[in-house]
Design an enzyme around this catalytic site. Structure first.
Site, PDB file in Angstrom:
ATOM      1  N   THR A 153      -5.397  17.835   8.754  1.00 54.84           N
ATOM      2  CA  THR A 153      -5.710  18.642   7.581  1.00 54.84           C
ATOM      3  C   THR A 153      -5.876  17.738   6.367  1.00 54.84           C
ATOM      4  OG1 THR A 153      -4.526  20.505   8.500  1.00 54.84           O
ATOM      5  CG2 THR A 153      -4.863  20.535   6.114  1.00 54.84           C
ATOM      6  N   GLN A 191     -10.541  -3.687  -3.944  1.00 51.67           N
ATOM      7  CA  GLN A 191     -10.275  -4.191  -5.296  1.00 51.67           C
ATOM      8  C   GLN A 191     -11.482  -4.037  -6.228  1.00 51.67           C
ATOM      9  OE1 GLN A 191      -7.430  -5.237  -6.622  1.00 51.67           O
ATOM     10  NE2 GLN A 191      -6.213  -5.176  -4.750  1.00 51.67           N
ATOM     11  N   ASN A 199      -7.989  -9.725  -3.480  1.00 48.81           N
ATOM     12  CA  ASN A 199      -6.853  -9.081  -4.142  1.00 48.81           C
ATOM     13  C   ASN A 199      -5.890 -10.076  -4.795  1.00 48.81           C
ATOM     14  OD1 ASN A 199      -6.752  -9.345  -1.167  1.00 48.81           O
ATOM     15  ND2 ASN A 199      -4.578  -8.942  -1.445  1.00 48.81           N
ATOM     16  N   CYS A 249       8.766 -16.956  -0.519  1.00 49.43           N
ATOM     17  CA  CYS A 249       9.988 -16.187  -0.691  1.00 49.43           C
ATOM     18  C   CYS A 249       9.715 -14.797  -1.249  1.00 49.43           C
ATOM     19  CB  CYS A 249      10.995 -16.950  -1.537  1.00 49.43           C
ATOM     20  SG  CYS A 249      12.078 -17.953  -0.469  1.00 49.43           S
ATOM     21  N   HIS A 261      -5.599   4.446  -5.065  1.00 48.45           N
ATOM     22  CA  HIS A 261      -4.554   4.004  -5.995  1.00 48.45           C
ATOM     23  C   HIS A 261      -4.886   2.700  -6.711  1.00 48.45           C
ATOM     24  CE1 HIS A 261      -2.291   0.855  -3.591  1.00 48.45           C
ATOM     25  NE2 HIS A 261      -2.994   1.412  -2.622  1.00 48.45           N
ATOM     26  N   GLY A 274      -6.977   2.302   2.006  1.00 50.14           N
ATOM     27  CA  GLY A 274      -7.807   1.145   2.309  1.00 50.14           C
ATOM     28  C   GLY A 274      -7.556   0.584   3.698  1.00 50.14           C
ATOM     29  N   SER A 275      -6.294   0.517   4.092  1.00 45.57           N
ATOM     30  CA  SER A 275      -5.971  -0.073   5.395  1.00 45.57           C
ATOM     31  C   SER A 275      -6.623   0.715   6.525  1.00 45.57           C
ATOM     32  CB  SER A 275      -4.452  -0.098   5.609  1.00 45.57           C
ATOM     33  OG  SER A 275      -3.835  -0.849   4.595  1.00 45.57           O
ATOM     34  N   SER A 299      -9.786   2.462  -1.775  1.00 46.33           N
ATOM     35  CA  SER A 299      -8.453   3.045  -1.860  1.00 46.33           C
ATOM     36  C   SER A 299      -8.217   3.596  -3.259  1.00 46.33           C
ATOM     37  CB  SER A 299      -7.414   1.964  -1.536  1.00 46.33           C
ATOM     38  OG  SER A 299      -6.126   2.497  -1.628  1.00 46.33           O
TER      39      SER A 299
HETATM   40  C1  LIG Z   1      -8.290  -6.013  -0.532  1.00 48.74           C
HETATM   41  C2  LIG Z   1      -7.391  -4.930  -0.033  1.00 48.74           C
HETATM   42  N1  LIG Z   1      -7.651  -4.336   1.150  1.00 48.74           N
HETATM   43  C3  LIG Z   1      -6.878  -3.352   1.625  1.00 48.74           C
HETATM   44  C4  LIG Z   1      -5.769  -2.909   0.947  1.00 48.74           C
HETATM   45  C5  LIG Z   1      -4.921  -1.814   1.533  1.00 48.74           C
HETATM   46  O1  LIG Z   1      -5.118  -0.605   0.862  1.00 48.74           O
HETATM   47  P1  LIG Z   1      -4.080   0.598   1.047  1.00 48.74           P
HETATM   48  O2  LIG Z   1      -2.837   0.194   0.365  1.00 48.74           O
HETATM   49  O3  LIG Z   1      -4.742   1.765   0.380  1.00 48.74           O
HETATM   50  O4  LIG Z   1      -3.922   0.818   2.505  1.00 48.74           O
HETATM   51  C6  LIG Z   1      -5.447  -3.502  -0.281  1.00 48.74           C
HETATM   52  C7  LIG Z   1      -4.247  -3.076  -1.030  1.00 48.74           C
HETATM   53  O5  LIG Z   1      -3.326  -3.830  -1.276  1.00 48.74           O
HETATM   54  C8  LIG Z   1      -6.280  -4.534  -0.784  1.00 48.74           C
HETATM   55  O6  LIG Z   1      -6.004  -5.138  -1.936  1.00 48.74           O
HETATM   56 ZN   LIG Z   2      14.205 -18.634  -0.714  1.00 49.44          ZN
END
Ligand SMILES: Cc1ncc(COP(=O)(O)O)c(C=O)c1O
Ligand SMILES: [Zn+2]
Lengths: 395, 130
Positions: A237, A179, A151, A324, A201, A70-71, A199
């Site tokens: 690849t 999400q 998220n 924290c 996962h 996703g990132s 993403s």
């Molecule tokens: C809304 C959102 N965007 C992007 C990401 C990032 O995805 P990835 O962990 O596959 O890079 C996440 C994952 O935590 C997410 O919840």
């Molecule tokens: Zn603390």
């Protein structure tokens, strides 16, 4: 015993996804770029996966670029729109205050490079106002990027309405749907989406693989230069086992999306009802326009990390937006954006249910959270002050 | 595998000296809700010795464990020793804290100092050890 209630962080791979993946680890290890038949078998699997993924969101296979997750998809989408904007002399971008850091940090980088970014506020319901998007558009706007679903608090944004406005005004529209994909029905054409990030996962596929949907004709910039993979837009690849497994996971998730959503949402509402009984607590985000799996609460007088650690002792995996737990001094920007003040935002809890969750598990979670919140309030100086009238309850 | 050492988890799960001393000789509260950790220490002092100590903490695992350990380290000790307690000593007694959690242990040291200052402010006849 373990109750995994952190499915927004990541999900368990489905058996279907694992089974689809294994042959490409054990046997068909050829390089999809090799011209002999053994390589072409892998190529075929990748292209089949592309068609499957495209079909799940109403796209054309040629509109799908496989990424590392996703990132990366967020980065590539936003930087591509920015490059297009720069060429046209349009240096304004519209986003909102509750985006994932993959979006926010990319936008921060663009701000340093001369772009101006409008971060729209959200209501206390955690939802972006369509009128605000429309009002923020200027003749210099090159991109609107608004997440499909949040998220942390699970709120679902009015994507179709925002898409329509962008389409009318001829402005590129990207949505981080990490999400949402596999959990909510998505049709990129009907919703006028130009770019979308996903993403694997998050929908029972493997980690480290995802995809970017980019509408035909939209010129992408490369984040990774090298070979001609992914139509020259993402070198390297292909992660063949990951891509194949992602497609299998998505197909399966979409296949039973409606039933799953219904069952999970019922448990979500059971949890929300149960946790609402805790005095001086509040649900974060709209109660209806939210992901079927997301339960997010704030409890006054306690801190989130200690809550998580004690729930962990009871076998419950959850998450929090407290400072924290984030390693910074500030609690989650999302909770602050919906108007939770620092004192309250520190005491947050996010539970995100999985497909197989049961009523017994939900009830166990409710009992456990009640117990732990009570215990922690028992020696919280903040709670004592509130109870003794020194200070006023916020929730 | 855990974020914290066994010792931290022990003090977090079974915090020592939790509670309030109604007729405390010195009380100190530090931290604020903005940063996410608040600690309050109650002291009973007789003949320059800390005869009893209790704490209340709003905070993370590290903050609660640090409060607990700090109270253990000063209980029954002369005031001068309590005054010299450092957050480093608290962290060491806990077999270490993650680097980004060290600030949570600073509060324990500060809360004790503040409670002692409160004691000396209320007892002008006594003199705070250097
Ligand atoms: C809304 C959102 N965007 C992007 C990401 C990032 O995805 P990835 O962990 O596959 O890079 C996440 C994952 O935590 C997410 O919840
Ligand atoms: Zn603390």
């Amino acid at each position: 015993m373990r109750i995994y209630a952190d499915n927004a962080a990541t999900t368990r791979m489905s058996r279907t996804a694992i089974d689809a993946m294994m042959p490409f680890i054990e046997e068909y290890y050829g390089n999809p770029s090799s011209l002999y038949a053994f390589g072409q078998q892998a190529r075929e699997a990748v292209e089949e996966a592309r068609a499957t993924v495209a079909g799940c969101i109403g796209a054309d296979p040629r509109e799908i670029i496989f990424t590392s997750g996703g990132s990366e998809a967020d980065n590539q989408a936003i930087l591509s729109a920015a490059a297009i904007g720069r060429k046209a002399g349009k240096l304004h971008i519209i986003s909102d205050q509750i985006e994932h850091h993959a979006v926010l940090h990319t936008l921060k980088k663009l701000e340093k490079e001369g772009f101006s970014v409008t971060y729209l506020p959200v209501g206390t319901d955690g939802i972006v106002r369509v009128e605000d998007v429309e009002a923020a558009i200027t003749e210099n706007t090159c991109l609107v990027t608004i997440m499909y679903a949040n998220n942390e608090i699970g709120t679902i944004q009015p994507i179709r309405e925002i898409g329509e406005i962008c389409r009318k005004k001829n402005i590129l529209f990207h949505t981080d749907a990490v999400q949402a994909v596999g959990h909510l029905p998505i049709d990129v054409n009907a919703e006028s989406i130009d770019m979308l990030s996903a993403s694997a996962h998050k929908f029972h596929g493997p980690k480290g693989v995802g995809f970017l949907y980019a509408k035909k004709g939209l010129k992408l910039v490369n984040l990774i230069e090298g070979g001609a993979q992914e139509r020259g837009k993402r070198a390297g690849t292909e992660n063949v086992p990951g891509i194949v497994a992602m497609a299998a996971a998505l197909k399966e998730s979409v296949g039973h999306m409606e039933e799953t959503a219904k069952a999970v949402a019922a448990l979500r509402d059971r949890l929300i009802a149960g946790l609402s009984e805790i005095p001086h607590s509040a649900l974060n985000g709209d109660a209806v326009k939210r992901l079927p799996s997301n339960v997010s609460f704030c409890f006054e007088g306690i801190e989130g990390e200690s809550l998580l650690l004690l729930l962990d002792d009871k076998g419950i995996c959850a998450s929090s937006g407290s400072a924290c737990t984030s390693g910074s001094l500030d609690p989650s920007h999302v909770l602050l954006a919906i108007g939770r003040v620092h004192d309250v935002a520190h005491g947050s809890l996010r539970l995100t249910l999985g497909d197989g969750a049961t009523e017994e598990e939900a009830d166990y979670i409710i009992r456990s959270v009640k117990e732990v919140v009570d215990y922690l309030r028992g020696f919280s100086p903040v709670w004592r002050d509130l109870c003794n009238g020194k200070g006023t309850f916020i929730l | 595998m855990s974020l914290y050492s066994e010792k931290v988890m022990d003090h977090f799960r079974n915090p020592r000296n939790v509670g309030v001393i109604e007729d405390a000789d010195g009380v100190g509260e530090v931290g604020n809700a903005k940063c996410g950790d608040i600690m309050k220490i109650y002291l009973k002092i007789e003949d320059d010795v800390i005869t009893d100590v209790k704490f209340e903490t709003f905070g993370c695992g590290s903050a609660i464990a640090s409060s607990s350990m700090a109270t253990e380290l000063i209980k029954g000790k002369p005031v001068a020793e309590a005054m010299a307690l450092t957050n480093k000593a608290v962290a060491e007694a806990l077999d270490g804290l993650p680097a980004y959690k060290m600030h949570c242990s600073v509060l324990a040291e500060e809360a004790i100092k503040k409670a002692l200052e409160d004691y000396y402010a209320k007892h002008p006849d006594k003199h705070m050890p250097e």
